[in-house]
Design an enzyme around this catalytic site. Sequence first.
Site, mmCIF file in Angstrom:
data_model
loop_
_atom_site.group_PDB
_atom_site.id
_atom_site.type_symbol
_atom_site.label_atom_id
_atom_site.label_comp_id
_atom_site.label_asym_id
_atom_site.label_seq_id
_atom_site.Cartn_x
_atom_site.Cartn_y
_atom_site.Cartn_z
ATOM 1 N N ARG A 267 -2.715 12.278 -7.637
ATOM 2 C CA ARG A 267 -3.193 12.953 -6.428
ATOM 3 C C ARG A 267 -2.022 13.676 -5.771
ATOM 4 O O ARG A 267 -1.019 13.047 -5.441
ATOM 5 C CB ARG A 267 -3.799 11.927 -5.461
ATOM 6 C CG ARG A 267 -4.148 12.518 -4.118
ATOM 7 C CD ARG A 267 -4.888 11.540 -3.205
ATOM 8 N NE ARG A 267 -5.144 12.201 -1.947
ATOM 9 C CZ ARG A 267 -4.629 11.821 -0.771
ATOM 10 N NH1 ARG A 267 -3.876 10.755 -0.668
ATOM 11 N NH2 ARG A 267 -4.886 12.515 0.317
ATOM 12 N N HIS B 272 -2.870 18.494 3.512
ATOM 13 C CA HIS B 272 -2.155 17.268 3.868
ATOM 14 C C HIS B 272 -1.143 17.632 4.967
ATOM 15 O O HIS B 272 0.066 17.549 4.773
ATOM 16 C CB HIS B 272 -1.490 16.653 2.635
ATOM 17 C CG HIS B 272 -1.155 15.193 2.764
ATOM 18 N ND1 HIS B 272 -1.600 14.225 1.877
ATOM 19 C CD2 HIS B 272 -0.416 14.520 3.673
ATOM 20 C CE1 HIS B 272 -1.125 13.031 2.234
ATOM 21 N NE2 HIS B 272 -0.405 13.183 3.318
ATOM 22 N N GLU C 250 -6.768 12.556 5.932
ATOM 23 C CA GLU C 250 -6.598 11.875 7.225
ATOM 24 C C GLU C 250 -6.685 12.805 8.428
ATOM 25 O O GLU C 250 -5.689 13.012 9.138
ATOM 26 C CB GLU C 250 -5.258 11.125 7.245
ATOM 27 C CG GLU C 250 -5.110 10.118 6.132
ATOM 28 C CD GLU C 250 -3.841 9.281 6.281
ATOM 29 O OE1 GLU C 250 -3.005 9.596 7.148
ATOM 30 O OE2 GLU C 250 -3.703 8.289 5.541
ATOM 31 N N ASN D 1 -7.743 5.845 2.476
ATOM 32 C CA ASN D 1 -6.342 5.454 2.594
ATOM 33 C C ASN D 1 -6.283 4.209 3.466
ATOM 34 O O ASN D 1 -6.739 4.227 4.604
ATOM 35 C CB ASN D 1 -5.502 6.548 3.257
ATOM 36 C CG ASN D 1 -5.310 7.771 2.372
ATOM 37 O OD1 ASN D 1 -5.741 7.779 1.221
ATOM 38 N ND2 ASN D 1 -4.665 8.784 2.904
ATOM 39 N N TYR E 19 -3.647 1.079 4.787
ATOM 40 C CA TYR E 19 -2.307 0.484 4.866
ATOM 41 C C TYR E 19 -2.321 -0.873 5.552
ATOM 42 O O TYR E 19 -1.714 -1.817 5.076
ATOM 43 C CB TYR E 19 -1.334 1.431 5.586
ATOM 44 C CG TYR E 19 -0.955 2.595 4.702
ATOM 45 C CD1 TYR E 19 0.118 2.508 3.836
ATOM 46 C CD2 TYR E 19 -1.736 3.743 4.669
ATOM 47 C CE1 TYR E 19 0.446 3.546 2.979
ATOM 48 C CE2 TYR E 19 -1.416 4.799 3.817
ATOM 49 C CZ TYR E 19 -0.323 4.684 2.968
ATOM 50 O OH TYR E 19 -0.018 5.703 2.114
ATOM 51 N N GLU F 143 -4.865 6.154 -1.215
ATOM 52 C CA GLU F 143 -3.504 5.751 -0.838
ATOM 53 C C GLU F 143 -3.516 4.286 -0.448
ATOM 54 O O GLU F 143 -4.430 3.803 0.230
ATOM 55 C CB GLU F 143 -2.961 6.520 0.379
ATOM 56 C CG GLU F 143 -2.540 7.927 0.138
ATOM 57 C CD GLU F 143 -1.964 8.593 1.388
ATOM 58 O OE1 GLU F 143 -1.345 7.894 2.237
ATOM 59 O OE2 GLU F 143 -2.151 9.803 1.518
#
Length: 451
Positions: free
Chosen positions: A79, A123, A168, A295, A297, A365
């Site tokens: 990606r 991005h 995002e 994504n 985290y 991600e």
Amino acid sequence: MTHDFPVFPPGFVWGTATSAYQIEGAAREDGRGPSIWDTFCRVPGAVAGGDTGDDACDHYHRFAEDVRLMTGLGAGAYRFSVAWPRVQPEGHGRPERRGLDFYKRLLDLLRDRGITPFVTLYHWDLPQALEDRGGWRERDTAERFADYAGIVHDALAGWEPYWITLNEPYCSSITGYAEGRHAPGATEGHGALAAAHHLLLAHGLAVPRLRTQGGERVGITLNMSPAVPASPSPRDAEAAGRQDLLVNRQFTEPVFGGAYPSDMEETFGAITDFSFRRDGDLEIIGAPLDFFGLNYYYRIHVADAPHAEPDPARRTAFDIGVRAVTPEGTATSGLGWPVEPEGLRQTLTGLATRHPGLPPVYVTENGYGEHGDDLDDQGRVAYLRGHVAAVAEAVAQGVDVRGYFCWSLLDNFEWARGYAARFGLVHVDYRTQTRTPKTSYHWLRDRIAST
Ligand code: GBH
């Protein structure tokens, strides 16, 4: 199945993720125009160490070596993002052929190596010329994005990539226009919420431009962080609700539920009249997708807290009266982010429950940041092991997850934290541009080989 290597469905895709501004460098080459990050990096104090993406990992010249690293990993997918200012230096008008040629060279090499490309169109590197005209606060930027998406599609569709419209939109709108920690560094209320809406609109307008031949696979990538109330008190539960709205539901509901959450008015009514919304926008934003990119985290534990600005009408869209309170004893990453793989399982199963029509999911991600040059990155290995297992649990619980991309292949320009924060499976020495695989790279290689 062993604890270390849970079983994944056949065809499950393993890959790594990067983004243009974070790795490419070559900021003034081949006609590339300036982006809002080129500008923001020059604001004193905006980026740690005064770092910029001017050179980054010099991937623009070293992409062949970087693809070899992917091959060594056994990755089936990669990606990356296309830099809008390489394709349209001013954000509109005729494409810059040399910019597109770079991505064609990269895609050729990926095809030779049997690596499936996942191409993100945005991005965070908005052409500065568009920011000069209001940026994402303006509806016109959404139209400009759709044109850009059409140009990139027409140039690169032959390589049959998976298309990701946006990475995002939360960060582009709230971190950039409300919190001011990312480019363009604004601290606004109405403007930031307008930006969020126009980003979603840009996504929706781009979808048909990416589907002109019928076989395209189109999705969006959202970052999600479950909000956990710090205590059983109703005030903390409400605070968690606001946090969840700001980061997650503001984006997932219009994309997968066809409507904005009803608590938008209550939470943001003092700073905006939502006049940027027009009839028909939600149908555009809710265009059916082929996959969802997640994504993940960390999850965030929140308590009710005083607002930074007492006057409700003057608050930024980030000032929602919450405070992060990670419980004592919670494991944290080298950047202090909570390490709770359960949050990833919870996000995946929660989404699938709330949106029964959710398309197949790719974790686009997930990764671990730390400072320093340690090549024996056991903290990252533990993080990845836990989160890969959490994905396997979600799959076992019925969520249709098709792939997992580690952030990131390389150490790179970590936005406001500059080069000091490292997320790579591969270490980069920025003086020599030497790449050295870390322990986590070998761990993931073995993980992939065992599937
Ligand atoms: C991703 O964003 C980005 O897509 C990627 O470019 C980036 O390199 C990667 O994460 C690693 O950061 O600074 O402690 O207040 C992830 C979503 C949301 C995570 C904001 C960091 C701020 C945490 N990000 N969050 S803190």
